[in-house]
Write a protein that holds these residues in place. Sequence first.
Motif, PDB file in Angstrom:
ATOM      1  N   GLY A   1       0.828  -1.187   0.000  1.00  7.45           N
ATOM      2  CA  GLY A   1       0.000   0.000   0.000  1.00  7.45           C
ATOM      3  C   GLY A   1       0.859   1.232   0.000  1.00  7.45           C
ATOM      4  O   GLY A   1       1.669   1.375   0.901  1.00  7.45           O
ATOM      5  N   PRO A   2       0.724   2.114  -1.013  1.00  8.79           N
ATOM      6  CA  PRO A   2      -0.140   1.888  -2.172  1.00  8.79           C
ATOM      7  C   PRO A   2       0.423   0.811  -3.100  1.00  8.79           C
ATOM      8  O   PRO A   2       1.592   0.448  -3.014  1.00  8.79           O
ATOM      9  N   VAL A   3      -0.448   0.335  -3.969  1.00 11.76           N
ATOM     10  CA  VAL A   3      -0.076  -0.706  -4.927  1.00 11.76           C
ATOM     11  C   VAL A   3      -0.356  -0.176  -6.332  1.00 11.76           C
ATOM     12  O   VAL A   3      -1.042   0.833  -6.488  1.00 11.76           O
ATOM     13  N   PRO A   4       0.180  -0.853  -7.371  1.00 13.70           N
ATOM     14  CA  PRO A   4      -0.111  -0.389  -8.729  1.00 13.70           C
ATOM     15  C   PRO A   4      -1.614  -0.456  -9.024  1.00 13.70           C
ATOM     16  O   PRO A   4      -2.280  -1.422  -8.663  1.00 13.70           O
ATOM     17  N   VAL A   5      -2.117   0.606  -9.658  1.00 19.48           N
ATOM     18  CA  VAL A   5      -3.549   0.703  -9.970  1.00 19.48           C
ATOM     19  C   VAL A   5      -3.734   0.562 -11.484  1.00 19.48           C
ATOM     20  O   VAL A   5      -3.030   1.225 -12.249  1.00 19.48           O
ATOM     21  N   PRO A   6      -4.658  -0.285 -11.934  1.00 19.57           N
ATOM     22  CA  PRO A   6      -4.877  -0.432 -13.378  1.00 19.57           C
ATOM     23  C   PRO A   6      -5.342   0.891 -13.989  1.00 19.57           C
ATOM     24  O   PRO A   6      -6.101   1.625 -13.360  1.00 19.57           O
ATOM     25  N   SER A   7      -4.918   1.187 -15.219  1.00 19.82           N
ATOM     26  CA  SER A   7      -5.298   2.491 -15.779  1.00 19.82           C
ATOM     27  C   SER A   7      -6.802   2.612 -15.986  1.00 19.82           C
ATOM     28  O   SER A   7      -7.351   3.691 -15.846  1.00 19.82           O
TER      29      SER A   7
ATOM     30  N   ALA B   1     -11.505   5.736 -14.767  1.00 23.27           N
ATOM     31  CA  ALA B   1     -12.908   5.778 -14.322  1.00 23.27           C
ATOM     32  C   ALA B   1     -13.098   6.907 -13.313  1.00 23.27           C
ATOM     33  O   ALA B   1     -14.144   7.565 -13.284  1.00 23.27           O
ATOM     34  N   GLY B   2     -12.070   7.151 -12.494  1.00 21.63           N
ATOM     35  CA  GLY B   2     -12.172   8.196 -11.474  1.00 21.63           C
ATOM     36  C   GLY B   2     -11.853   9.577 -12.010  1.00 21.63           C
ATOM     37  O   GLY B   2     -11.998  10.575 -11.301  1.00 21.63           O
ATOM     38  N   ALA B   3     -11.385   9.649 -13.256  1.00 20.14           N
ATOM     39  CA  ALA B   3     -10.980  10.943 -13.826  1.00 20.14           C
ATOM     40  C   ALA B   3     -12.138  11.636 -14.540  1.00 20.14           C
ATOM     41  O   ALA B   3     -11.954  12.689 -15.139  1.00 20.14           O
ATOM     42  N   LYS B   4     -13.336  11.077 -14.465  1.00 19.88           N
ATOM     43  CA  LYS B   4     -14.499  11.705 -15.105  1.00 19.88           C
ATOM     44  C   LYS B   4     -14.909  12.951 -14.326  1.00 19.88           C
ATOM     45  O   LYS B   4     -14.592  13.080 -13.144  1.00 19.88           O
ATOM     46  N   PRO B   5     -15.659  13.875 -14.989  1.00 18.44           N
ATOM     47  CA  PRO B   5     -16.154  15.036 -14.243  1.00 18.44           C
ATOM     48  C   PRO B   5     -16.922  14.575 -12.996  1.00 18.44           C
ATOM     49  O   PRO B   5     -17.665  13.599 -13.060  1.00 18.44           O
ATOM     50  N   THR B   6     -16.702  15.260 -11.890  1.00 21.34           N
ATOM     51  CA  THR B   6     -17.261  14.829 -10.607  1.00 21.34           C
ATOM     52  C   THR B   6     -18.789  14.837 -10.633  1.00 21.34           C
ATOM     53  O   THR B   6     -19.395  15.893 -10.819  1.00 21.34           O
ATOM     54  N   PRO B   7     -19.418  13.701 -10.415  1.00 22.00           N
ATOM     55  CA  PRO B   7     -20.883  13.692 -10.381  1.00 22.00           C
ATOM     56  C   PRO B   7     -21.382  14.262  -9.043  1.00 22.00           C
ATOM     57  O   PRO B   7     -20.624  14.311  -8.079  1.00 22.00           O
ATOM     58  N   HIS B   8     -22.627  14.703  -8.995  1.00 24.30           N
ATOM     59  CA  HIS B   8     -23.174  15.156  -7.714  1.00 24.30           C
ATOM     60  C   HIS B   8     -23.713  13.972  -6.944  1.00 24.30           C
ATOM     61  O   HIS B   8     -24.507  13.193  -7.459  1.00 24.30           O
ATOM     62  N   HIS B   9     -23.299  13.890  -5.686  1.00 23.74           N
ATOM     63  CA  HIS B   9     -23.598  12.674  -4.921  1.00 23.74           C
ATOM     64  C   HIS B   9     -25.052  12.552  -4.481  1.00 23.74           C
ATOM     65  O   HIS B   9     -25.448  11.512  -4.000  1.00 23.74           O
ATOM     66  N   ARG B  10     -25.860  13.632  -4.613  1.00 24.93           N
ATOM     67  CA  ARG B  10     -27.263  13.510  -4.192  1.00 24.93           C
ATOM     68  C   ARG B  10     -28.216  13.292  -5.374  1.00 24.93           C
ATOM     69  O   ARG B  10     -29.419  13.285  -5.195  1.00 24.93           O
ATOM     70  N   LEU B  11     -27.673  13.167  -6.559  1.00 25.39           N
ATOM     71  CA  LEU B  11     -28.559  12.974  -7.721  1.00 25.39           C
ATOM     72  C   LEU B  11     -28.882  11.487  -7.921  1.00 25.39           C
ATOM     73  O   LEU B  11     -28.106  10.627  -7.525  1.00 25.39           O
ATOM     74  N   PRO B  12     -30.042  11.200  -8.522  1.00 22.50           N
ATOM     75  CA  PRO B  12     -30.465   9.803  -8.694  1.00 22.50           C
ATOM     76  C   PRO B  12     -29.436   8.949  -9.435  1.00 22.50           C
ATOM     77  O   PRO B  12     -29.259   7.776  -9.104  1.00 22.50           O
TER      78      PRO B  12
ATOM     79  N   ALA C   1     -24.378   9.277   4.453  1.00 25.43           N
ATOM     80  CA  ALA C   1     -24.666  10.311   5.455  1.00 25.43           C
ATOM     81  C   ALA C   1     -23.977  11.627   5.088  1.00 25.43           C
ATOM     82  O   ALA C   1     -24.556  12.699   5.252  1.00 25.43           O
ATOM     83  N   TYR C   2     -22.744  11.544   4.621  1.00 17.95           N
ATOM     84  CA  TYR C   2     -21.970  12.746   4.288  1.00 17.95           C
ATOM     85  C   TYR C   2     -21.462  12.627   2.862  1.00 17.95           C
ATOM     86  O   TYR C   2     -21.641  11.606   2.219  1.00 17.95           O
ATOM     87  N   THR C   3     -20.780  13.662   2.391  1.00 12.60           N
ATOM     88  CA  THR C   3     -20.264  13.627   1.023  1.00 12.60           C
ATOM     89  C   THR C   3     -19.272  12.487   0.871  1.00 12.60           C
ATOM     90  O   THR C   3     -18.249  12.454   1.571  1.00 12.60           O
ATOM     91  N   PRO C   4     -19.549  11.523   0.027  1.00  7.45           N
ATOM     92  CA  PRO C   4     -18.592  10.431  -0.147  1.00  7.45           C
ATOM     93  C   PRO C   4     -17.451  10.860  -1.076  1.00  7.45           C
ATOM     94  O   PRO C   4     -17.539  11.897  -1.737  1.00  7.45           O
ATOM     95  N   ALA C   5     -16.404  10.052  -1.127  1.00  6.86           N
ATOM     96  CA  ALA C   5     -15.269  10.339  -2.011  1.00  6.86           C
ATOM     97  C   ALA C   5     -15.680   9.906  -3.422  1.00  6.86           C
ATOM     98  O   ALA C   5     -15.320   8.834  -3.894  1.00  6.86           O
ATOM     99  N   VAL C   6     -16.478  10.752  -4.081  1.00  6.73           N
ATOM    100  CA  VAL C   6     -17.141  10.347  -5.331  1.00  6.73           C
ATOM    101  C   VAL C   6     -16.197   9.831  -6.405  1.00  6.73           C
ATOM    102  O   VAL C   6     -16.470   8.803  -7.035  1.00  6.73           O
ATOM    103  N   SER C   7     -15.094  10.507  -6.625  1.00  2.00           N
ATOM    104  CA  SER C   7     -14.201  10.073  -7.709  1.00  2.00           C
ATOM    105  C   SER C   7     -13.592   8.708  -7.398  1.00  2.00           C
ATOM    106  O   SER C   7     -13.461   7.854  -8.278  1.00  2.00           O
ATOM    107  N   LEU C   8     -13.238   8.519  -6.130  1.00  2.00           N
ATOM    108  CA  LEU C   8     -12.706   7.215  -5.746  1.00  2.00           C
ATOM    109  C   LEU C   8     -13.763   6.129  -5.879  1.00  2.00           C
ATOM    110  O   LEU C   8     -13.462   4.984  -6.201  1.00  2.00           O
ATOM    111  N   LEU C   9     -15.020   6.500  -5.627  1.00  2.00           N
ATOM    112  CA  LEU C   9     -16.087   5.506  -5.759  1.00  2.00           C
ATOM    113  C   LEU C   9     -16.277   5.095  -7.221  1.00  2.00           C
ATOM    114  O   LEU C   9     -16.576   3.940  -7.514  1.00  2.00           O
ATOM    115  N   LEU C  10     -16.083   6.043  -8.128  1.00  2.00           N
ATOM    116  CA  LEU C  10     -16.167   5.680  -9.550  1.00  2.00           C
ATOM    117  C   LEU C  10     -15.045   4.707  -9.907  1.00  2.00           C
ATOM    118  O   LEU C  10     -15.245   3.744 -10.653  1.00  2.00           O
TER     119      LEU C  10
END
Length: 385
Positions: free
Chosen positions: A11-17, A22-33, A237-246
């Motif tokens: 940790g950290p380890v190599p991450v597949p591109s 996937a995480g480099a997309k424009p940040t989505p809003h976390h409260r939208l459907p 409950a709170y703002t999640p780490a949206v980009s990491l979640l993608l």
Amino acid sequence: MFKKWHLFTPGPVPVPSRVLLAGAKPTPHHRLPEFSSVLSEIRQDLQYLFQTKRPVFFFASSGTGAMEAAVANLFSPGEKVLVVRGGKFGERWGEIAETYGLVPVFLDVSWGKAVRPEEVEDRLAADPEIRGVLVQAHETSTGVKHPVRELAEIVRKRDVLLVVDAISALGVYPLPMDEWGIDVMVAGSQKSLALPPGLSFLALSERAWSQVERASLPRYYFDLRREWQAYQKETTAYTPAVSLLLSLREALQMIKEIGLERLFAHYALISEACREGVKALGLELLAEAPCEALTVIKLPQGIEGGKLTKLLRERYGVILAGGQGKLKGRVVRITHMGHQSPLEVVLALSALEVGLSELGYPVKMGTGVSRALEVIREKGKEVYA
Ligand SMILES: *Cc1c(COP(=O)(O)O)cnc(C)c1O
């Protein structure tokens, strides 16, 4: 052109591109459907990974955050917990428990050994006030695999919770949470999940969940009751780490494509190849019961760990991890987790060989590499078929 880093650190380890992209997309809003449907997909796939029907929670924190969340949500001040302390991360369980006003009872295991289940059983029998057993699945500082399955059998007979730090074990070898009866399992993103750091995970059995309401330790961000309310409404409950979640969604997709069984077989094979290579070089492993996530190698007399890792990093771009705590300078750790193709373990071994040789230790170069290749040739046909 030759400046390329090869990460073999736990940790950290190599991450597949594809995961990074996937995480480099424009940040989505976390409260939208749209994001709610991303969350449901992630939550389902996490249940596959944890091998559980129970909800899996995540937090924007490193793995230690989920360790803290486990303690804060399960216990009350003054309660006793049995802490298996056989390395740096076992020590961490003890520190968190103390910080929260629990009374840790330490079961000290010498670094490099696994805890003996009978010893846990004896301790629990001798002290009925103990409410939980805190342990690592893989003690990353020593490379030891603790016997989680046996421990789960022992605690199941009692009113004691088994809390497992699987930060470097989840997705590396089978830890079927429901089947084995593990009460709490903790994970982190930057180890076996092959993601960047920043997410932690936590799942609780029904038995453990019933303690969440009863526990009276203070908690706010890590309060699972609040998180569960949000979970039921397909949000957090709170703002999640949206980009990491993608990125997580993509990583979980990759894991499903490969399949857990094959992933486990891959780790079993490359860790075996590494151990065999190390032994062929005449070196010793630190762990008596070695895990599949990483290989911890005792350094020969006269070789200082820091010198070896520095040389390999600066000259060859190979990043191995040194020892932690009392193992500083005395071991070197080769990690198998993350985005590594089957033959990359050979690169790590070749680095070890050339590094030791340059520091004056007599190795017959190619011996370890050659042995590792034999293991891979023998068993790789099946694993990577
Ligand atoms: C890495 C690790 C931790 C700590 O995780 P962080 O993400 O650095 O907080 C805890 N336990 C084990 C077994 C680990 O390998």
